[in-house]
Design an enzyme around this catalytic site. Structure first.
Site, PDB file in Angstrom:
ATOM      1  N   GLY A 117      11.908   6.476   2.452  1.00 17.63           N
ATOM      2  CA  GLY A 117      12.001   5.093   3.274  1.00 17.63           C
ATOM      3  C   GLY A 117      12.171   4.453   1.365  1.00 17.63           C
TER       4      GLY A 117
ATOM      5  N   HIS B 260      19.601   1.515  -6.452  1.00 18.25           N
ATOM      6  CA  HIS B 260      19.866  -0.269  -5.597  1.00 18.25           C
ATOM      7  C   HIS B 260      20.501  -0.781  -6.701  1.00 18.25           C
ATOM      8  CE1 HIS B 260      16.502  -0.674  -2.667  1.00 18.25           C
ATOM      9  NE2 HIS B 260      15.775  -0.188  -3.425  1.00 18.25           N
TER      10      HIS B 260
ATOM     11  N   GLU C 124      15.575   4.301  -7.314  1.00 15.38           N
ATOM     12  CA  GLU C 124      16.150   3.032  -8.289  1.00 15.38           C
ATOM     13  C   GLU C 124      17.015   2.976  -8.362  1.00 15.38           C
ATOM     14  OE1 GLU C 124      13.366   1.276  -6.281  1.00 15.38           O
ATOM     15  OE2 GLU C 124      12.783   2.725  -5.758  1.00 15.38           O
TER      16      GLU C 124
ATOM     17  N   PRO D 112       0.773  -1.103   0.479  1.00 12.84           N
ATOM     18  CA  PRO D 112       0.220   0.212   0.176  1.00 12.84           C
ATOM     19  C   PRO D 112       0.951   1.291   0.498  1.00 12.84           C
ATOM     20  CG  PRO D 112      -0.731  -1.232   2.022  1.00 12.84           C
ATOM     21  CD  PRO D 112       0.481  -2.074   1.058  1.00 12.84           C
TER      22      PRO D 112
HETATM   23 ZN    ZN Z   1      14.331   0.991  -2.037  1.00 10.30          ZN
END
Ligand code: ZN
Length: 175
Positions: free
Chosen positions: A104, A151, A148, A45
């Site tokens: 986060g 990552h 992103e 969510p």
């Molecule tokens: Zn992440």
């Protein structure tokens, strides 16, 4: 559906991810990974985006959740082709202007922090059909692109955070 791996659970989170060979984008293997990522992200969510290393796959693919576009009004004109899948994305331009943003990560549940991000970036990537596109973004979307792409270098926001704090997950579920 795949589980989202947490920091310390899978080496893919800390590896340098590989480019997807362009001839493989339409292959069943890659399309299955994208489908798994979609399904996994839809179950979150509060998830805005998901990178393949977060399901244990060290490839340069990330997805944006459709709801992210609700916060980006500039995107409405292009909503017929919202480019939710980014393959081999490269940030080709980033603003010198930075802002301290709250952040986060689905692979660091219960942790939040503040980190300096460029306020605007431009990303070049391939979509799930193997078509190249360029996408500029500001604000939350620019932040997501930077998060992103980090990552793919095995970098998590906690590495560069100015401040880190714990969030009560039972509290968070209410939102
Ligand atoms: Zn992440």
């Amino acid at each position: 559906m795949k589980e989202i791996v947490q920091l310390g659970e899978h080496e893919a989170l800390r590896m340098k991810a590989q480019d997807v060979p362009l001839k493989d984008i339409q292959s069943k293997k890659i399309q299955d990974i994208i489908a798994d990522m979609k399904e996994t992200l839809e179950k979150e969510p509060d998830g805005a985006a998901l990178a393949a290393p977060q399901i244990g796959v060290p490839l340069r693919i990330f997805l944006l959740a459709e709801k992210v576009f609700g916060v980006d009004s500039s995107h409405k004109a292009a909503s017929k082709d919202p480019h939710l899948v980014f393959i081999n994305p490269v940030i080709i331009k980033r603003s010198g202007k930075k802002a301290l943003m709250d952040e986060g990560c689905l692979s660091l549940r219960g942790k939040y922090g503040t980190i300096q991000r460029s306020t605007n970036v431009t990303v070049e990537a391939y979509d799930e059909h193997g078509k190249k596109f360029t996408r500029g973004a500001g604000g939350l979307l620019a932040q997501a692109f930077q998060h992103e792409c980090d990552h793919f270098d095995g970098v998590l926001f906690c590495d560069g955070a100015k401040e880190l704090w714990d969030v009560d997950m039972s509290e968070q579920k209410k939102n």
